[in-house]
Design a protein around this motif. Sequence first.
Motif, PDB file in Angstrom:
ATOM      1  N   THR A  17      58.741 100.828  11.870  1.00  0.00           N
ATOM      2  CA  THR A  17      57.613 100.361  11.066  1.00  0.00           C
ATOM      3  C   THR A  17      56.479  99.866  11.950  1.00  0.00           C
ATOM      4  N   ALA A  18      56.835  99.100  12.988  1.00  0.00           N
ATOM      5  CA  ALA A  18      55.810  98.569  13.893  1.00  0.00           C
ATOM      6  C   ALA A  18      55.103  99.691  14.653  1.00  0.00           C
ATOM      7  N   SER A  19      55.866 100.674  15.122  1.00  0.00           N
ATOM      8  CA  SER A  19      55.238 101.780  15.850  1.00  0.00           C
ATOM      9  C   SER A  19      54.386 102.630  14.924  1.00  0.00           C
ATOM     10  N   LEU A  20      54.786 102.729  13.648  1.00  0.00           N
ATOM     11  CA  LEU A  20      53.983 103.472  12.676  1.00  0.00           C
ATOM     12  C   LEU A  20      52.612 102.841  12.484  1.00  0.00           C
ATOM     13  N   LEU A  21      52.554 101.499  12.533  1.00  0.00           N
ATOM     14  CA  LEU A  21      51.263 100.811  12.421  1.00  0.00           C
ATOM     15  C   LEU A  21      50.290 101.344  13.461  1.00  0.00           C
ATOM     16  N   GLU A  22      50.771 101.441  14.699  1.00  0.00           N
ATOM     17  CA  GLU A  22      49.911 101.889  15.799  1.00  0.00           C
ATOM     18  C   GLU A  22      49.582 103.371  15.676  1.00  0.00           C
ATOM     19  N   LEU A  23      50.589 104.186  15.353  1.00  0.00           N
ATOM     20  CA  LEU A  23      50.403 105.639  15.324  1.00  0.00           C
ATOM     21  C   LEU A  23      49.501 106.089  14.191  1.00  0.00           C
ATOM     22  N   ILE A  24      49.636 105.454  13.033  1.00  0.00           N
ATOM     23  CA  ILE A  24      48.772 105.807  11.906  1.00  0.00           C
ATOM     24  C   ILE A  24      47.332 105.397  12.198  1.00  0.00           C
ATOM     25  N   ASP A  25      47.178 104.257  12.891  1.00  0.00           N
ATOM     26  CA  ASP A  25      45.825 103.776  13.168  1.00  0.00           C
ATOM     27  C   ASP A  25      45.071 104.640  14.182  1.00  0.00           C
ATOM     28  N   THR A  26      45.774 105.549  14.883  1.00  0.00           N
ATOM     29  CA  THR A  26      45.077 106.452  15.786  1.00  0.00           C
ATOM     30  C   THR A  26      44.277 107.506  15.034  1.00  0.00           C
ATOM     31  N   THR A  27      44.659 107.795  13.776  1.00  0.00           N
ATOM     32  CA  THR A  27      43.961 108.851  13.019  1.00  0.00           C
ATOM     33  C   THR A  27      43.401 108.378  11.679  1.00  0.00           C
ATOM     34  N   ILE A  28      43.891 107.260  11.151  1.00  0.00           N
ATOM     35  CA  ILE A  28      43.477 106.836   9.817  1.00  0.00           C
ATOM     36  C   ILE A  28      41.988 106.492   9.769  1.00  0.00           C
ATOM     37  N   VAL A  29      41.453 106.027  10.901  1.00  0.00           N
ATOM     38  CA  VAL A  29      40.052 105.596  10.942  1.00  0.00           C
ATOM     39  C   VAL A  29      39.088 106.778  10.904  1.00  0.00           C
ATOM     40  N   ASN A  30      39.535 107.937  11.406  1.00  0.00           N
ATOM     41  CA  ASN A  30      38.630 109.085  11.547  1.00  0.00           C
ATOM     42  C   ASN A  30      37.924 109.452  10.256  1.00  0.00           C
ATOM     43  N   VAL A  31      38.672 109.471   9.142  1.00  0.00           N
ATOM     44  CA  VAL A  31      38.083 109.907   7.871  1.00  0.00           C
ATOM     45  C   VAL A  31      37.129 108.860   7.303  1.00  0.00           C
ATOM     46  N   ALA A  32      37.195 107.627   7.816  1.00  0.00           N
ATOM     47  CA  ALA A  32      36.346 106.555   7.284  1.00  0.00           C
ATOM     48  C   ALA A  32      35.062 106.364   8.083  1.00  0.00           C
ATOM     49  N   LEU A  33      34.894 107.102   9.191  1.00  0.00           N
ATOM     50  CA  LEU A  33      33.743 106.890  10.064  1.00  0.00           C
ATOM     51  C   LEU A  33      32.397 107.023   9.344  1.00  0.00           C
ATOM     52  N   PRO A  34      32.196 108.053   8.479  1.00  0.00           N
ATOM     53  CA  PRO A  34      30.912 108.130   7.771  1.00  0.00           C
ATOM     54  C   PRO A  34      30.636 106.913   6.894  1.00  0.00           C
ATOM     55  N   HIS A  35      31.686 106.364   6.262  1.00  0.00           N
ATOM     56  CA  HIS A  35      31.525 105.187   5.409  1.00  0.00           C
ATOM     57  C   HIS A  35      31.194 103.954   6.256  1.00  0.00           C
ATOM     58  N   ILE A  36      31.880 103.808   7.405  1.00  0.00           N
ATOM     59  CA  ILE A  36      31.610 102.692   8.308  1.00  0.00           C
ATOM     60  C   ILE A  36      30.183 102.785   8.837  1.00  0.00           C
ATOM     61  N   GLN A  37      29.772 103.995   9.198  1.00  0.00           N
ATOM     62  CA  GLN A  37      28.424 104.218   9.723  1.00  0.00           C
ATOM     63  C   GLN A  37      27.359 103.789   8.724  1.00  0.00           C
ATOM     64  N   GLY A  38      27.544 104.185   7.471  1.00  0.00           N
ATOM     65  CA  GLY A  38      26.565 103.829   6.449  1.00  0.00           C
ATOM     66  C   GLY A  38      26.570 102.356   6.117  1.00  0.00           C
ATOM     67  N   ASN A  39      27.759 101.755   6.073  1.00  0.00           N
ATOM     68  CA  ASN A  39      27.884 100.356   5.683  1.00  0.00           C
ATOM     69  C   ASN A  39      27.335  99.406   6.738  1.00  0.00           C
ATOM     70  N   LEU A  40      27.542  99.739   8.023  1.00  0.00           N
ATOM     71  CA  LEU A  40      27.111  98.868   9.113  1.00  0.00           C
ATOM     72  C   LEU A  40      25.787  99.310   9.731  1.00  0.00           C
TER      73      LEU A  40
END
Length: 514
Positions: A17-40
């Motif tokens: 479970t702990a390693s999944l936290l790190e591994l998922i976070d390597t790719t989960i952010v990619n799809v949110a980049l346009p939203h982060i860009q617009g919001n910030l």
Amino acid sequence: MAETGFKKWIITITVITASLLELIDTTIVNVALPHIQGNLGATLEDVAWVVTGYAVANVIILPMSGWLGGRFGRKNYFMASIIVFTIVSFLCGNAHSMDELVLFRILQGIAGGGLISTAQAILLETWPREQIGTATALFGLGAVVGPTVGPTIGGWIVENYSWPWIFYVNIPVGALAAFCTYTFVRETPKDAKGKPVDWWGIILLAIAVGSLQTVLEKGESEDWFAKPYILVLTISAVLGTILFIWREMSTEHPIVNFSILRHRSFAVGMFTSFILGFGLYGSVFVFPVFCQNLLGFNAQQTGELLFPGGLCTIVMMPFIGKMLNKGIPAQFMATAGMFLFYVFTHMLSGSTLATGEKDVLVPLLIRGVGMALLFVPLTTLAMADLKGPELGQGSGLNNMMRQLGGSFGIATLTTIIHIRQGVHRSNLLVNINQYNNPFNDRLNMLTQGFMAKGKSMIDATHMAYQAIEGMVTRQTLLLTYDDAYWISGLVMLFSIPLLYLQPFKKLKAVADSH
């Protein structure tokens, strides 16, 4: 000493479970980049550092994680990494500026680097040596599935909630993992406690690996050596690596123990892990871009396409572990995995603009089986001869090579796409001329179609040329992505001979030797 019964399984679930936290976070952010860009209110270049900062910090810590676990105790270091990762996840979601978010992502990458390698070392010590195949298979569930399902989870969260929640979801999971680690994981001896700290080694490692990872992450977008800072970082990566290796081989208390390379299985395993990262992260990079740019899928639909293959990997992992425990040579299974990965890329290299969900399902399922056949045997081969403190050091180096392989894969495929796009466009434009009858027929047909809709002759002709330009662009991208699939498949296929440089060993024989 290995654990038994309930305690063995609760530790297993905790570290995965702990390693999944790190591994998922390597790719989960990619799809949110346009939203982060617009919001910030950030530029595309600025928001890219949300991914780059995490990756650079992560890959610097990975080879140091064995030394840190030895100095502070593996349990203490693992638990501290979980707690810091969880706290910083909250800070990432609560960031009010791009500078804050990048800083917190760097801290998250530092903490994440201590999760995956330490989790693997704990898992290998928790299970009996004769069941190392099963332990590796269970760890592989997170290592292979994490990057695959990350975009799916990220796409769903962003579509239904808001981008901060891709970080907030880590908080309850991290809190539970920290509690279970404190309660159930046994402490290991602090082998490096009281010994001098190799500060020069730490500095040179940060320079070498950090420079290399930054070059790989930013090189293509910065037109490689056209930017002075990329050239400077490349030189510092080369010099830093040479000086770091010299330092670690000559000092009495190194932070990275290169003496474990005396094990031939581990030394060769470093290269095979690199190839595994190339295939794993490279294919996860190309496929979503292909689907979204050409097939018109959104991020969530693309993630849903990847999910059945990930599920296939999950189902296969336990069977792979059992086959290894029964003495089936890991080399044979990894060979089958590399061949299946080549089949996956070969099938997708024949894609057309009419390719749909049903057409990619079978190749992705084949990839899922192939990745299960690759990760477990390759990791088992690399780690089978290591024991005690060597487990932490070996796990860190092995995971670093897989991460670097992924970075090399993405950078290489991005460059290939850029180069081949120009080649294919030039080849297609040769046919766009008044002496080509098929071109004239298509131009006349489009012009007549637009005129039938009430456009003037001039406007209709202009629109017909625009339509043909769109067709050329789509065909160019299609041929380019097909090349990227084909090349990544060949890399995997030509790497098969590396497997047979590693000695054949049955796991029970390995267990007896310890």
